[in-house]
Design an enzyme around this catalytic site. Structure first.
Site, PDB file in Angstrom:
ATOM      1  N   GLU A 138      -4.575  13.701   1.627  1.00  0.00           N
ATOM      2  CA  GLU A 138      -6.008  13.775   1.295  1.00  0.00           C
ATOM      3  C   GLU A 138      -6.897  13.636   2.545  1.00  0.00           C
ATOM      4  OE1 GLU A 138      -6.938  10.400  -1.206  1.00  0.00           O
ATOM      5  OE2 GLU A 138      -6.122   8.999   0.262  1.00  0.00           O
ATOM      6  N   THR A 163       0.862  -1.190   0.000  1.00  0.00           N
ATOM      7  CA  THR A 163       0.000   0.000   0.000  1.00  0.00           C
ATOM      8  C   THR A 163       0.889   1.228   0.000  1.00  0.00           C
ATOM      9  OG1 THR A 163      -1.361   1.474   1.370  1.00  0.00           O
ATOM     10  CG2 THR A 163      -0.358  -0.342   2.530  1.00  0.00           C
ATOM     11  N   HIS A 198      -3.683   9.709  -8.580  1.00  0.00           N
ATOM     12  CA  HIS A 198      -3.215   8.389  -9.020  1.00  0.00           C
ATOM     13  C   HIS A 198      -1.854   8.413  -9.708  1.00  0.00           C
ATOM     14  CE1 HIS A 198      -7.454   8.067  -8.193  1.00  0.00           C
ATOM     15  NE2 HIS A 198      -7.226   6.792  -7.939  1.00  0.00           N
ATOM     16  N   MET A 241      -1.958  11.326  -1.650  1.00  0.00           N
ATOM     17  CA  MET A 241      -2.865  10.338  -1.069  1.00  0.00           C
ATOM     18  C   MET A 241      -2.468  10.143   0.390  1.00  0.00           C
ATOM     19  SD  MET A 241      -3.793   7.545  -3.961  1.00  0.00           S
ATOM     20  CE  MET A 241      -4.849   7.979  -5.341  1.00  0.00           C
ATOM     21  N   GLY A 242      -3.150   9.240   1.058  1.00  0.00           N
ATOM     22  CA  GLY A 242      -2.902   9.040   2.490  1.00  0.00           C
ATOM     23  C   GLY A 242      -4.208   9.290   3.204  1.00  0.00           C
ATOM     24  N   ASP A 289       0.072   3.959   1.080  1.00  0.00           N
ATOM     25  CA  ASP A 289      -0.188   4.723   2.314  1.00  0.00           C
ATOM     26  C   ASP A 289       0.715   4.281   3.480  1.00  0.00           C
ATOM     27  OD1 ASP A 289      -2.181   5.734   0.769  1.00  0.00           O
ATOM     28  OD2 ASP A 289      -3.816   5.371   2.179  1.00  0.00           O
TER      29      ASP A 289
HETATM   30  O1  F6P Z   1      -4.078   2.721  -1.864  1.00  0.00           O
HETATM   31  C1  F6P Z   1      -4.864   3.499  -0.995  1.00  0.00           C
HETATM   32  C2  F6P Z   1      -5.145   4.780  -1.650  1.00  0.00           C
HETATM   33  O2  F6P Z   1      -3.932   5.169  -2.182  1.00  0.00           O
HETATM   34  C3  F6P Z   1      -5.713   5.866  -0.731  1.00  0.00           C
HETATM   35  O3  F6P Z   1      -4.751   6.734  -0.237  1.00  0.00           O
HETATM   36  C4  F6P Z   1      -6.676   6.569  -1.650  1.00  0.00           C
HETATM   37  O4  F6P Z   1      -7.711   7.168  -0.914  1.00  0.00           O
HETATM   38  C5  F6P Z   1      -7.174   5.456  -2.513  1.00  0.00           C
HETATM   39  O5  F6P Z   1      -6.084   4.617  -2.689  1.00  0.00           O
HETATM   40  C6  F6P Z   1      -7.780   5.911  -3.818  1.00  0.00           C
HETATM   41  O6  F6P Z   1      -8.103   4.797  -4.570  1.00  0.00           O
HETATM   42  P1  F6P Z   1      -9.049   4.712  -5.846  1.00  0.00           P
HETATM   43  O7  F6P Z   1      -9.425   6.100  -6.251  1.00  0.00           O
HETATM   44  O8  F6P Z   1      -8.202   4.028  -6.872  1.00  0.00           O
HETATM   45  O9  F6P Z   1     -10.212   3.897  -5.436  1.00  0.00           O
END
Ligand code: F6P
Length: 367
Positions: free
Chosen positions: A242, A145, A292, A189-190, A147
Protein backbone atom coordinates in the site's frame (compact mmCIF):
# COMPACT_ATOMS: atom_id res chain seq x y z
CA UNK A 1 6.32 -10.35 47.43
CA UNK A 2 3.07 -9.75 45.53
CA UNK A 3 2.79 -7.86 42.25
CA UNK A 4 -0.21 -6.76 40.21
CA UNK A 5 0.42 -6.79 36.46
CA UNK A 6 -1.78 -4.93 33.97
CA UNK A 7 -1.78 -6.12 30.37
CA UNK A 8 -3.17 -4.39 27.29
CA UNK A 9 -3.01 -4.43 23.51
CA UNK A 10 -2.68 -1.09 21.73
CA UNK A 11 -2.83 0.01 18.09
CA UNK A 12 -4.04 -2.25 15.28
CA UNK A 13 -4.98 -5.86 15.99
CA UNK A 14 -3.34 -8.93 14.42
CA UNK A 15 -3.13 -12.68 14.86
CA UNK A 16 -0.85 -13.88 17.67
CA UNK A 17 -1.73 -11.21 20.25
CA UNK A 18 -4.06 -13.58 22.10
CA UNK A 19 -1.40 -16.27 22.39
CA UNK A 20 0.89 -13.68 24.00
CA UNK A 21 -1.88 -12.62 26.41
CA UNK A 22 -2.62 -16.24 27.31
CA UNK A 23 1.01 -16.97 28.08
CA UNK A 24 1.49 -13.81 30.11
CA UNK A 25 -1.29 -15.16 32.31
CA UNK A 26 -0.09 -18.79 32.29
CA UNK A 27 3.47 -17.85 33.14
CA UNK A 28 2.55 -15.21 35.73
CA UNK A 29 0.16 -17.53 37.55
CA UNK A 30 2.39 -20.61 37.42
CA UNK A 31 2.71 -21.53 41.12
CA UNK A 32 5.80 -23.66 40.49
CA UNK A 33 7.74 -20.57 39.46
CA UNK A 34 6.96 -18.58 42.62
CA UNK A 35 9.89 -19.87 44.78
CA UNK A 36 12.41 -19.19 41.99
CA UNK A 37 11.00 -15.76 41.18
CA UNK A 38 10.27 -14.80 44.74
CA UNK A 39 7.12 -13.02 43.60
CA UNK A 40 3.43 -13.90 43.27
CA UNK A 41 1.62 -12.24 40.39
CA UNK A 42 -1.95 -11.19 39.79
CA UNK A 43 -2.90 -10.28 36.18
CA UNK A 44 -5.49 -7.73 35.10
CA UNK A 45 -6.55 -7.20 31.50
CA UNK A 46 -7.25 -3.63 30.38
CA UNK A 47 -9.98 -3.40 27.74
CA UNK A 48 -9.52 -1.33 24.56
CA UNK A 49 -5.89 -0.37 25.11
CA UNK A 50 -5.01 3.20 26.13
CA UNK A 51 -8.61 4.31 25.72
CA UNK A 52 -9.60 1.86 28.45
CA UNK A 53 -6.88 3.11 30.75
CA UNK A 54 -7.96 6.71 30.12
CA UNK A 55 -11.70 6.19 30.52
CA UNK A 56 -11.63 3.76 33.42
CA UNK A 57 -13.07 5.14 36.65
CA UNK A 58 -11.36 3.11 39.41
CA UNK A 59 -13.46 4.91 42.04
CA UNK A 60 -16.74 3.79 40.46
CA UNK A 61 -17.75 0.12 40.32
CA UNK A 62 -19.52 0.42 36.96
CA UNK A 63 -16.52 1.99 35.22
CA UNK A 64 -14.29 -0.75 36.57
CA UNK A 65 -16.41 -3.61 35.30
CA UNK A 66 -16.38 -2.52 31.68
CA UNK A 67 -12.74 -1.64 31.25
CA UNK A 68 -10.66 -3.96 33.39
CA UNK A 69 -10.94 -7.64 34.30
CA UNK A 70 -8.96 -10.15 36.31
CA UNK A 71 -7.40 -12.79 34.05
CA UNK A 72 -7.02 -16.38 35.17
CA UNK A 73 -5.86 -19.58 33.50
CA UNK A 74 -9.39 -20.88 32.92
CA UNK A 75 -10.52 -17.70 31.22
CA UNK A 76 -7.61 -17.50 28.78
CA UNK A 77 -7.25 -21.26 28.15
CA UNK A 78 -8.42 -21.14 24.52
CA UNK A 79 -7.30 -17.61 23.59
CA UNK A 80 -4.19 -18.72 21.68
CA UNK A 81 -6.20 -20.11 18.78
CA UNK A 82 -8.17 -16.98 17.93
CA UNK A 83 -7.09 -13.96 15.88
CA UNK A 84 -7.45 -10.29 16.83
CA UNK A 85 -7.24 -9.31 20.48
CA UNK A 86 -9.60 -10.63 23.15
CA UNK A 87 -8.94 -7.48 25.19
CA UNK A 88 -9.93 -5.12 22.40
CA UNK A 89 -7.77 -2.23 21.26
CA UNK A 90 -7.88 1.41 20.14
CA UNK A 91 -5.79 3.89 18.16
CA UNK A 92 -5.74 6.60 20.85
CA UNK A 93 -2.42 8.38 21.34
CA UNK A 94 -2.39 9.48 24.99
CA UNK A 95 0.48 11.90 24.25
CA UNK A 96 -1.25 13.49 21.23
CA UNK A 97 -0.10 17.15 21.45
CA UNK A 98 -3.62 18.25 20.42
CA UNK A 99 -5.16 16.31 23.33
CA UNK A 100 -2.72 15.02 25.91
CA UNK A 101 -4.41 12.39 28.10
CA UNK A 102 -1.31 10.90 29.67
CA UNK A 103 -2.10 12.32 33.12
CA UNK A 104 -5.31 10.26 33.28
CA UNK A 105 -3.32 7.12 32.45
CA UNK A 106 -0.69 7.79 35.11
CA UNK A 107 -3.36 8.49 37.69
CA UNK A 108 -5.40 5.39 36.83
CA UNK A 109 -2.34 3.12 36.93
CA UNK A 110 -1.81 4.37 40.50
CA UNK A 111 -5.48 4.02 41.45
CA UNK A 112 -5.58 0.47 40.07
CA UNK A 113 -2.39 -0.30 42.05
CA UNK A 114 -0.71 -1.75 38.97
CA UNK A 115 2.92 -2.54 39.74
CA UNK A 116 3.85 -3.27 36.13
CA UNK A 117 2.32 -2.95 32.67
CA UNK A 118 2.71 -5.30 29.68
CA UNK A 119 2.02 -3.52 26.38
CA UNK A 120 1.48 -5.61 23.23
CA UNK A 121 1.87 -3.25 20.28
CA UNK A 122 3.78 -1.87 17.32
CA UNK A 123 6.18 1.04 17.11
CA UNK A 124 3.76 3.93 17.77
CA UNK A 125 2.33 2.45 20.93
CA UNK A 126 5.63 1.10 22.18
CA UNK A 127 6.60 4.77 21.89
CA UNK A 128 3.76 5.55 24.29
CA UNK A 129 4.95 2.74 26.57
CA UNK A 130 8.44 4.23 26.58
CA UNK A 131 7.11 7.70 27.49
CA UNK A 132 5.16 6.16 30.37
CA UNK A 133 8.31 4.36 31.47
CA UNK A 134 10.09 7.71 31.60
CA UNK A 135 7.25 8.93 33.82
CA UNK A 136 7.99 6.09 36.25
CA UNK A 137 5.69 3.29 35.03
CA UNK A 138 7.27 -0.16 35.07
CA UNK A 139 6.66 -1.14 31.48
CA UNK A 140 7.62 -4.12 29.31
CA UNK A 141 6.74 -4.43 25.63
CA UNK A 142 5.74 -7.30 23.33
CA UNK A 143 6.24 -6.56 19.60
CA UNK A 144 3.36 -7.09 17.18
CA UNK A 145 2.65 -5.75 13.69
CA UNK A 146 1.87 -7.44 10.41
CA UNK A 147 4.14 -4.86 8.72
CA UNK A 148 7.21 -6.27 10.60
CA UNK A 149 8.64 -2.75 10.56
CA UNK A 150 9.78 -2.71 14.19
CA UNK A 151 13.55 -2.89 14.58
CA UNK A 152 15.68 -4.70 17.18
CA UNK A 153 13.64 -7.89 16.75
CA UNK A 154 13.62 -10.38 13.89
CA UNK A 155 9.95 -11.15 14.47
CA UNK A 156 6.78 -9.24 15.27
CA UNK A 157 3.54 -11.10 16.06
CA UNK A 158 1.03 -11.27 13.21
CA UNK A 159 3.48 -11.25 10.31
CA UNK A 160 3.50 -14.98 9.58
CA UNK A 161 -0.29 -15.22 9.73
CA UNK A 162 -0.58 -12.26 7.35
CA UNK A 163 1.89 -13.76 4.84
CA UNK A 164 -0.03 -17.04 4.98
CA UNK A 165 -3.28 -15.22 4.40
CA UNK A 166 -1.76 -13.39 1.37
CA UNK A 167 -0.49 -16.74 0.05
CA UNK A 168 -3.89 -18.39 0.32
CA UNK A 169 -5.65 -15.45 -1.33
CA UNK A 170 -3.18 -15.39 -4.20
CA UNK A 171 -3.63 -19.13 -4.69
CA UNK A 172 -7.32 -18.37 -5.28
CA UNK A 173 -6.64 -15.39 -7.51
CA UNK A 174 -4.13 -17.37 -9.55
CA UNK A 175 -6.82 -19.87 -10.57
CA UNK A 176 -9.16 -17.28 -12.02
CA UNK A 177 -6.26 -15.23 -13.45
CA UNK A 178 -5.03 -18.32 -15.31
CA UNK A 179 -8.47 -19.26 -16.63
CA UNK A 180 -8.98 -15.81 -18.14
CA UNK A 181 -5.36 -14.97 -19.08
CA UNK A 182 -5.51 -11.81 -16.99
CA UNK A 183 -3.11 -9.63 -15.07
CA UNK A 184 -4.02 -9.31 -11.39
CA UNK A 185 -2.74 -6.44 -9.28
CA UNK A 186 -2.91 -7.47 -5.61
CA UNK A 187 -2.39 -4.82 -2.93
CA UNK A 188 -1.05 -5.78 0.49
CA UNK A 189 -0.65 -3.69 3.64
CA UNK A 190 2.80 -2.37 4.48
CA UNK A 191 2.90 1.33 5.11
CA UNK A 192 6.65 2.01 4.99
CA UNK A 193 8.09 -1.51 4.96
CA UNK A 194 7.60 -3.89 2.04
CA UNK A 195 8.03 -7.16 3.96
CA UNK A 196 4.47 -8.38 3.38
CA UNK A 197 4.65 -7.87 -0.38
CA UNK A 198 8.23 -9.16 -0.64
CA UNK A 199 7.76 -12.32 1.42
CA UNK A 200 4.19 -12.85 0.16
CA UNK A 201 5.61 -12.50 -3.37
CA UNK A 202 8.37 -15.00 -2.63
CA UNK A 203 5.82 -17.47 -1.24
CA UNK A 204 3.56 -17.20 -4.29
CA UNK A 205 6.04 -16.58 -7.09
CA UNK A 206 4.48 -13.21 -7.96
CA UNK A 207 5.80 -11.88 -11.28
CA UNK A 208 6.33 -8.33 -9.99
CA UNK A 209 6.74 -7.04 -6.43
CA UNK A 210 6.52 -3.31 -5.66
CA UNK A 211 7.62 -2.06 -2.25
CA UNK A 212 7.73 1.33 -0.45
CA UNK A 213 11.52 1.20 -0.16
CA UNK A 214 12.02 1.55 -3.92
CA UNK A 215 9.97 3.86 -6.17
CA UNK A 216 8.97 2.09 -9.39
CA UNK A 217 8.63 3.30 -12.98
CA UNK A 218 5.24 2.49 -14.46
CA UNK A 219 6.61 2.01 -18.00
CA UNK A 220 9.01 -0.65 -16.70
CA UNK A 221 6.16 -2.51 -14.98
CA UNK A 222 4.27 -2.54 -18.31
CA UNK A 223 7.37 -3.68 -20.19
CA UNK A 224 8.01 -6.55 -17.79
CA UNK A 225 4.41 -7.74 -18.17
CA UNK A 226 4.57 -7.58 -21.98
CA UNK A 227 7.82 -9.56 -21.89
CA UNK A 228 6.12 -12.22 -19.79
CA UNK A 229 3.23 -12.40 -22.24
CA UNK A 230 5.66 -12.81 -25.14
CA UNK A 231 7.43 -15.58 -23.21
CA UNK A 232 4.13 -17.48 -23.08
CA UNK A 233 2.87 -16.79 -19.54
CA UNK A 234 -0.93 -16.89 -19.46
CA UNK A 235 -1.22 -14.59 -16.46
CA UNK A 236 0.83 -12.47 -14.06
CA UNK A 237 0.43 -11.38 -10.46
CA UNK A 238 1.68 -7.91 -9.53
CA UNK A 239 1.99 -7.66 -5.75
CA UNK A 240 2.16 -4.12 -4.40
CA UNK A 241 2.51 -2.70 -0.87
CA UNK A 242 0.00 0.00 0.00
CA UNK A 243 2.94 2.37 0.63
CA UNK A 244 4.69 1.79 -2.74
CA UNK A 245 4.67 4.66 -5.22
CA UNK A 246 5.70 5.47 -8.76
CA UNK A 247 8.84 7.57 -9.05
CA UNK A 248 8.04 11.27 -8.74
CA UNK A 249 4.53 10.73 -7.34
CA UNK A 250 3.03 10.88 -3.86
CA UNK A 251 1.66 7.87 -2.01
CA UNK A 252 -1.99 7.08 -2.75
CA UNK A 253 -4.28 7.75 0.22
CA UNK A 254 -7.46 5.79 0.88
CA UNK A 255 -9.14 8.62 2.72
CA UNK A 256 -8.36 11.98 4.25
CA UNK A 257 -6.96 12.55 7.68
CA UNK A 258 -4.39 10.95 9.94
CA UNK A 259 -4.60 8.69 12.96
CA UNK A 260 -3.54 9.90 16.44
CA UNK A 261 0.09 9.20 15.59
CA UNK A 262 0.10 11.21 12.36
CA UNK A 263 -0.10 8.20 10.02
CA UNK A 264 -2.03 8.73 6.79
CA UNK A 265 -4.62 6.14 5.74
CA UNK A 266 -3.07 4.41 2.76
CA UNK A 267 -4.65 2.21 0.11
CA UNK A 268 -5.61 2.37 -3.55
CA UNK A 269 -2.20 2.29 -5.26
CA UNK A 270 -3.19 -1.11 -6.74
CA UNK A 271 -6.15 0.49 -8.53
CA UNK A 272 -3.93 3.17 -10.04
CA UNK A 273 -1.42 0.58 -11.25
CA UNK A 274 -4.15 -1.62 -12.75
CA UNK A 275 -5.50 1.32 -14.75
CA UNK A 276 -2.06 2.29 -16.01
CA UNK A 277 -1.20 -1.28 -17.05
CA UNK A 278 -4.43 -1.53 -19.02
CA UNK A 279 -3.67 1.75 -20.79
CA UNK A 280 -0.05 0.88 -21.54
CA UNK A 281 -0.39 -2.76 -22.56
CA UNK A 282 -4.04 -3.26 -23.60
CA UNK A 283 -4.00 -6.43 -21.52
CA UNK A 284 -7.00 -7.27 -19.36
CA UNK A 285 -6.31 -6.32 -15.74
CA UNK A 286 -8.16 -6.82 -12.45
CA UNK A 287 -7.32 -5.35 -9.03
CA UNK A 288 -7.80 -6.81 -5.53
CA UNK A 289 -6.88 -5.03 -2.30
CA UNK A 290 -6.43 -7.57 0.49
CA UNK A 291 -6.61 -4.91 3.21
CA UNK A 292 -7.90 -6.13 6.58
CA UNK A 293 -8.29 -9.73 5.43
CA UNK A 294 -4.55 -9.94 6.12
CA UNK A 295 -5.02 -8.97 9.76
CA UNK A 296 -7.98 -11.24 10.48
CA UNK A 297 -8.23 -15.01 10.77
CA UNK A 298 -6.72 -17.53 13.14
CA UNK A 299 -3.01 -17.30 13.96
CA UNK A 300 -0.63 -19.72 12.28
CA UNK A 301 1.27 -22.26 14.36
CA UNK A 302 4.31 -19.97 14.19
CA UNK A 303 2.40 -16.96 15.58
CA UNK A 304 0.98 -19.10 18.39
CA UNK A 305 4.48 -20.31 19.30
CA UNK A 306 5.98 -16.84 19.11
CA UNK A 307 3.10 -15.39 21.14
CA UNK A 308 3.79 -18.04 23.76
CA UNK A 309 7.53 -17.29 23.82
CA UNK A 310 6.96 -13.52 23.98
CA UNK A 311 4.31 -13.85 26.71
CA UNK A 312 6.59 -15.96 28.90
CA UNK A 313 9.52 -13.65 28.13
CA UNK A 314 7.56 -10.57 29.19
CA UNK A 315 6.74 -12.06 32.60
CA UNK A 316 10.37 -13.10 33.09
CA UNK A 317 11.33 -9.49 32.38
CA UNK A 318 8.99 -8.27 35.11
CA UNK A 319 10.34 -10.84 37.56
CA UNK A 320 13.88 -9.69 36.69
CA UNK A 321 12.87 -6.01 36.93
CA UNK A 322 13.96 -5.57 33.31
CA UNK A 323 11.73 -2.55 32.66
CA UNK A 324 11.66 -0.03 29.80
CA UNK A 325 12.48 -2.87 27.43
CA UNK A 326 10.81 -5.09 24.86
CA UNK A 327 10.98 -8.85 24.49
CA UNK A 328 12.60 -9.65 21.14
CA UNK A 329 13.57 -12.50 18.84
CA UNK A 330 17.18 -12.62 17.70
CA UNK A 331 19.07 -15.49 16.11
CA UNK A 332 16.56 -18.10 17.20
CA UNK A 333 16.36 -16.94 20.80
CA UNK A 334 14.17 -14.79 23.01
CA UNK A 335 16.06 -11.81 24.33
CA UNK A 336 15.27 -8.29 25.54
CA UNK A 337 16.15 -4.91 24.02
CA UNK A 338 15.75 -1.34 25.27
CA UNK A 339 12.54 0.26 23.97
CA UNK A 340 14.53 3.42 23.28
CA UNK A 341 16.74 1.55 20.82
CA UNK A 342 13.81 -0.22 19.11
CA UNK A 343 12.14 3.15 18.53
CA UNK A 344 15.15 4.76 16.87
CA UNK A 345 14.57 3.41 13.38
CA UNK A 346 12.18 1.30 11.32
CA UNK A 347 13.00 -2.18 10.08
CA UNK A 348 12.84 -1.65 6.31
CA UNK A 349 13.68 -4.00 3.43
CA UNK A 350 17.39 -3.76 2.63
CA UNK A 351 16.94 -3.03 -1.08
CA UNK A 352 20.55 -3.63 -2.02
CA UNK A 353 20.58 -7.06 -0.41
CA UNK A 354 17.05 -8.36 -0.98
CA UNK A 355 15.38 -6.57 -3.91
CA UNK A 356 15.97 -6.60 -7.64
CA UNK A 357 15.45 -2.95 -8.66
CA UNK A 358 15.65 -3.78 -12.39
CA UNK A 359 13.02 -6.50 -12.56
CA UNK A 360 11.02 -5.56 -9.45
CA UNK A 361 11.20 -8.85 -7.63
CA UNK A 362 13.08 -10.67 -4.89
CA UNK A 363 16.81 -10.73 -5.46
CA UNK A 364 16.92 -14.52 -5.13
CA UNK A 365 14.65 -14.98 -8.17
CA UNK A 366 16.35 -15.65 -11.49
CA UNK A 367 13.52 -17.06 -13.59
O1 F6P B 1 -0.86 -2.66 11.32
C1 F6P B 1 -0.43 -1.63 10.45
C2 F6P B 1 -1.30 -1.63 9.27
O2 F6P B 1 -1.41 -2.96 8.93
C3 F6P B 1 -0.78 -0.80 8.09
O3 F6P B 1 -0.09 -1.55 7.15
C4 F6P B 1 -2.06 -0.24 7.53
O4 F6P B 1 -1.82 0.97 6.87
C5 F6P B 1 -2.90 -0.06 8.75
O5 F6P B 1 -2.57 -1.12 9.59
C6 F6P B 1 -4.38 0.04 8.48
O6 F6P B 1 -5.05 0.10 9.69
P1 F6P B 1 -6.56 0.54 9.95
O7 F6P B 1 -7.24 0.71 8.63
O8 F6P B 1 -7.13 -0.60 10.74
O9 F6P B 1 -6.49 1.79 10.73
Amino acid sequence: MKMKIGVLSAGRDCAGINAALQWVVYSALDKDLVPMRGVMFEVWGIIDGWRGLIEIKPDKKEGMKRLVMPLDMDLVRTWDRSGGTRLGTSLVNPFDPKKDQSEAILENIKKLHLDALVVVSGIDNLGVAYKLFREGVKVVGIPKTIDKDLSETEYTLGFDSAVNSITQDIDRIRITAGSHSRIFVVETMGRKAGWLALEGGEATGAAIILIPEHDFVMERVAELLLNRKKAGHRYSIVLVSEGAKPRGMDMVLERRGQDGFGNYYLGGIGGFIAEQIEKMTEMEVRYVALRHLQRGGAPTAYDRRMGRKFGIGAVDMIANEDFGRMVAWKQGEVTTVPLKKALERLNLVDVEKLYNTKDYRSRDQTL
